[in-house]
Design an enzyme around this catalytic site. Structure first.
Site, PDB file in Angstrom:
ATOM      1  N   GLU A 153       0.834  -1.207   0.000  1.00 38.09           N
ATOM      2  CA  GLU A 153       0.000   0.000   0.000  1.00 38.09           C
ATOM      3  C   GLU A 153       0.865   1.252   0.000  1.00 38.09           C
ATOM      4  OE1 GLU A 153      -3.030  -0.107  -0.560  1.00 38.09           O
ATOM      5  OE2 GLU A 153      -3.601  -2.177  -0.078  1.00 38.09           O
ATOM      6  N   ARG A 196     -17.837  -0.463   5.228  1.00 37.86           N
ATOM      7  CA  ARG A 196     -18.824  -1.144   4.379  1.00 37.86           C
ATOM      8  C   ARG A 196     -19.639  -2.133   5.203  1.00 37.86           C
ATOM      9  NH1 ARG A 196     -17.659  -6.049   2.207  1.00 37.86           N
ATOM     10  NH2 ARG A 196     -15.525  -5.828   2.926  1.00 37.86           N
ATOM     11  N   CYS A 229      -8.249  -1.903   8.099  1.00 40.03           N
ATOM     12  CA  CYS A 229      -6.857  -1.952   7.626  1.00 40.03           C
ATOM     13  C   CYS A 229      -6.307  -0.550   7.393  1.00 40.03           C
ATOM     14  CB  CYS A 229      -6.744  -2.776   6.339  1.00 40.03           C
ATOM     15  SG  CYS A 229      -6.858  -4.543   6.658  1.00 40.03           S
ATOM     16  N   HIS A 270      -1.490  -5.695   1.891  1.00 36.67           N
ATOM     17  CA  HIS A 270      -2.692  -6.540   1.794  1.00 36.67           C
ATOM     18  C   HIS A 270      -2.330  -7.844   1.090  1.00 36.67           C
ATOM     19  CE1 HIS A 270      -5.890  -3.334   2.634  1.00 36.67           C
ATOM     20  NE2 HIS A 270      -6.305  -4.388   3.304  1.00 36.67           N
TER      21      HIS A 270
END
Ligand code: PCA
Length: 212
Positions: free
Chosen positions: A80, A90, A143, A165
């Protein structure tokens, strides 16, 4: 001896396992480039995950930090680039909280970059035959929350830190038709290389698009 802190998450979203914790656990106690790996599990919970991370940073006093999380549906090791100052969930976290458009740190900047040599890491992984890319978003769930909190806490301290990830493990992908996965031993071997490159390598210049 120096310490490397690697964090993984507890399972979330109905999964029985989280590949990030399986990976971190597998590396716990190993010595890589003369530094000892210490694995710590974080809850998949806004707020509490950062308290646990803070405790670990105080206890381990690491020379390098790699936080790892599951990204179901991704097909490679994703280094990342940036953590953003937004919690926008979400699904509820493991404590039932679902923040919407809230800052991670009210006093913090909009974003922090990884301080790991992410392009050098991706290049090293690819040269060794592992699927890897630079990712431009860690999402807005726990995360990214941990990644942002990590960079906020370590800013200016000269301790390289960042987030990776990883895809599902094969046993998880069996429940998600069409989803990619990587075996644990592949993830473990690849992550040894990530940590070694992060400790010993220098960032390289490569054009955008070549590594993502
Ligand atoms: N993945 C989630 C949170 C915990 C994890 O392993 C995410 O990508 O935000």
């Amino acid at each position: 001896m120096k310490n490397i802190l690697i964090t993984g998450f507890e399972p979330f979203g109905g999964e029985a396992i989280n590949p990030s914790w399986e990976l971190a656990q597998a590396l716990h106690g190993e010595v890589i480039a003369e530094a000892r790996v210490v694995a710590v599990q974080l809850p998949c919970v806004f707020g509490e995950s950062l308290q646990r991370l803070d405790d670990a940073l105080t206890r381990v006093r690491p020379a390098l930090v790699l936080a790892v999380g599951q990204a179901g549906g991704r097909c490679d090791l994703s280094l990342e680039r940036v953590a953003i100052n937004v919690d926008d969930a979400r699904i509820p976290d493991n404590a039932g909280a679902q923040p919407v458009d809230e800052p991670v740190a009210a006093d913090g900047p909009a974003a922090y970059f990884s301080t790991l040599p992410i392009k050098a890491i991706v290049a090293a992984l690819r040269a060794a035959g592992y699927p890897a890319s630079v990712s431009q978003t860690a999402g807005t769930f726990v995360c990214n929350h941990v990644f942002y909190g990590l960079q906020h806490r370590l800013m200016g301290q000269g301790v390289p830190s960042g987030f990776m990830h990883i895809p599902y493990l094969p046993q998880q992908a069996a429940h998600h038709p069409g989803a990619a996965s990587l075996p644990l031993d592949t993830l473990v071997a690849a992550t040894r290389l990530v940590l070694k490159t992060a400790l010993t390598g220098q960032e390289i210049r490569m054009a955008a698009g070549q590594l993502d």
